[in-house]
Design an enzyme around this catalytic site. Structure first.
Site: not given
Ligand SMILES: CCCCCCCCCCCCCC(=O)SCCNC(=O)CCNC(=O)[C@H](O)C(C)(C)COP(=O)(O)OP(=O)(O)OC[C@H]1O[C@@H](n2cnc3c(N)ncnc32)[C@H](O)[C@@H]1OP(=O)(O)O
Length: 461
Positions: A366, A272, A400
């Site tokens: 995601d 991320s 995600h």
């Protein structure tokens, strides 16, 4: 509220009633974790018996049932905040009264169905909405409780057997070394022996703190892994306002100077926001041989990035593009501007400056941002500058938070930058399969490029 969260709440009454009848798993003295407190007939068999690593498959079988007896298996664990995670599976024993989850499919009506030997772990869900399973103290295990209950009722019938199993994070002999050198705030995990070991720097994303659990699980496979905090921890900046690559440069130099870290370069693993930081490190700093990004952005996001006289602004965003999904949870997948357009291009990270190999791990569902778009545009950018094509592995149905294997999927939780819970995307079964494959891909990538070892996996797009 997310469907999963609603399910947890709607069943709360039933479970509370059940819990009143049974105050929870009895603590089993003397660490005989696998021994089940049960009637003489029914017993639970774990394989390995008493403890296993969190990212390892666990064999689960029940013996001593009646022929084709219907039972419910309920798994639970409490995280370090005391929050309860639960999953249950409905099963029917074989003609000989044995139930082996590796051979017996779960029936409809539980947390999962079909032949899912690890379903009781990857389908764990929190009672507390918007809560994610994280391990803060990697020196202690999660204690998995397993109950075998009569029938498929709701609430299920009488308790037939129960047992506890420890899910560990540190393999025997792996050393945990807090690092407070210069400005570095980190923890180094070293495999047993003197090495030198291929070195990796591990970065999580927005949230601050110092998550160590992925780093220590990776160290169990022969890597020296530095879990690196970069804000919201001890005397590091409290907020995500701006980052200076010189801090990360110190971490690289610390690793390359370490007698037990093998040179000439280190690997970077970023998730991320940690992903785009790794890409910026690879682009501006020396001593990096391989960079793996899990659902990262190829543009700098969320904070100004500085290195010497260079400044990369964070990619613009528009809160008006926040959608609210049918469960009433924010969906920020469209919030960021396009880094290929106009002034937003100033945020695009100059990957062409990097001298390393790249692996992009992508969850195609995601909802934090468009990870596949970022990976593809990063690949185009590298190739347009005559660089090697990066490896891209895309996982349909994965969201995600692609974590190490068997971490339950977090459908939604607080996004500390957005200031409200957001949906992360993913479908639990597909997400779990993605986590298992991605973990192998990441290890093979680093073994291949840090150790020169052939890999056992193929590159999927
Ligand atoms: C508005 C429009 C603008 C939008 C702009 C968008 C730009 C997008 C660009 C940027 C996109 C960036 C892309 C990305 O990066 S997306 C985010 C990726 N997330 C990560 O990588 C995780 C990073 N690390 C952490 O979250 C922390 O280190 C953890 C949580 C592991 C512990 O850390 P720490 O030891 O410090 O924990 P604390 O006890 O002080 O808690 C702190 C807070 O954390 C919350 N928490 C804690 N535990 C849990 C849990 N188990 N379940 C759910 N939530 C949990 C909770 O709210 C708590 O606050 P409070 O409840 O105490 O108040």
């Amino acid at each position: 509220m997310g469907q999963v969260a609603a399910l947890s709440l709607s069943r709360l009454s039933a479970r509370c009633w059940q819990r009143l009848l049974w105050p929870g798993p009895a603590r089993i003295p003397g660490g005989l974790a696998a021994r089940s407190l049960s009637s003489m007939a029914t017993s639970i068999r774990f394989s390995p018996a008493a403890r296993s690593l969190f990212d390892e498959p666990l064999g689960i079988a029940v013996q001593g049932l009646g022929p084709r007896q219907q039972v419910t298996l309920r798994a639970s664990l409490r995280d370090e905040a005391g929050e309860l995670f639960e999953a249950h599976g409905r099963y029917q024993a074989a003609d000989d009264g044995e139930l082996d989850l590796a051979r017996c499919p779960a029936l409809p009506g539980g947390s999962f169905s079909g032949l899912e030997p690890m379903g009781l772990l990857w389908a764990l869900q929190p009672r507390k909405p918007f809560w994610r399973l994280v391990k803060k103290d990697v020196q202690t295990p999660f204690r998995l409780q397993l109950e075998v209950l009569e029938g498929h009722g709701d609430p299920p019938g009488q308790l037939l057997a129960q047992a506890e199993h420890e899910r560990l994070f540190l393999r025997d002999g792996v050393r945990r070394v807090p690092v407070r050198e210069g400005r570095i705030r980190a923890t180094l995990f070293l495999p047993p022996g003197n090495g030198p070991f291929p070195g990796i720097i591990d970065l999580y994303g927005t949230g601050g703190g110092l998550p160590e659990y992925r780093a220590c699980l990776l160290a169990n496979y022969g890597f020296a892994v530095l879990a690196l905090a970069f804000y919201g921890y001890e005397d590091l900046p409290k907020e995500m306002k701006e980052f200076h690559l010189e801090y990360f440069e110190e971490a690289i130099n610390y690793m390359l100077k370490h007698t037990q870290v093998k040179g000439p370069g280190v690997g970077l693993l970023g998730f991320s926001k940690g992903g785009d930081l790794c890409l910026s490190m690879a682009s501006f700093l020396k001593g990096i041989t391989a960079t793996a990004v899990i659902n990262g952005s190829v543009a700098n996001v969320g904070a100004v990035l500085r290195y010497k006289d260079i400044t990369i602004p964070p990619l613009g965003a528009d809160a008006k593009r926040i959608k609210i999904n049918k469960s009433g949870i924010a969906d920020i997948v469209d919030v960021l501007n396009n880094p290929l357009e106009g002034p937003n291009r100033r945020s695009f990270i100059p990957l062409e400056k990097a001298e390393c190999r790249f692996l992009f791990i992508v969850g195609q569902d995601d909802h934090n941002w468009k990870s596949e778009f970022f990976a593809v545009e990063g690949s185009k950018h590298l190739q347009a500058h005559g660089k090697e094509k990066p490896e891209i592995v895309c996982y349909p149905g994965a969201g995600h938070y692609i974590e190490p294997p068997f971490f339950p999927m977090c459908a939604a939780s607080m996004h500390l930058l957005v200031g409200k819970p957001v949906m992360w995307g993913g479908e639990p079964k597909a997400h779990s399969e993605a986590q298992r494959d991605a973990w192998q891909q990441i290890q093979a990538f680093f073994h291949r490029h840090l150790n020169g070892k052939p890999s056992g996996t193929t590159n999927k797009l």
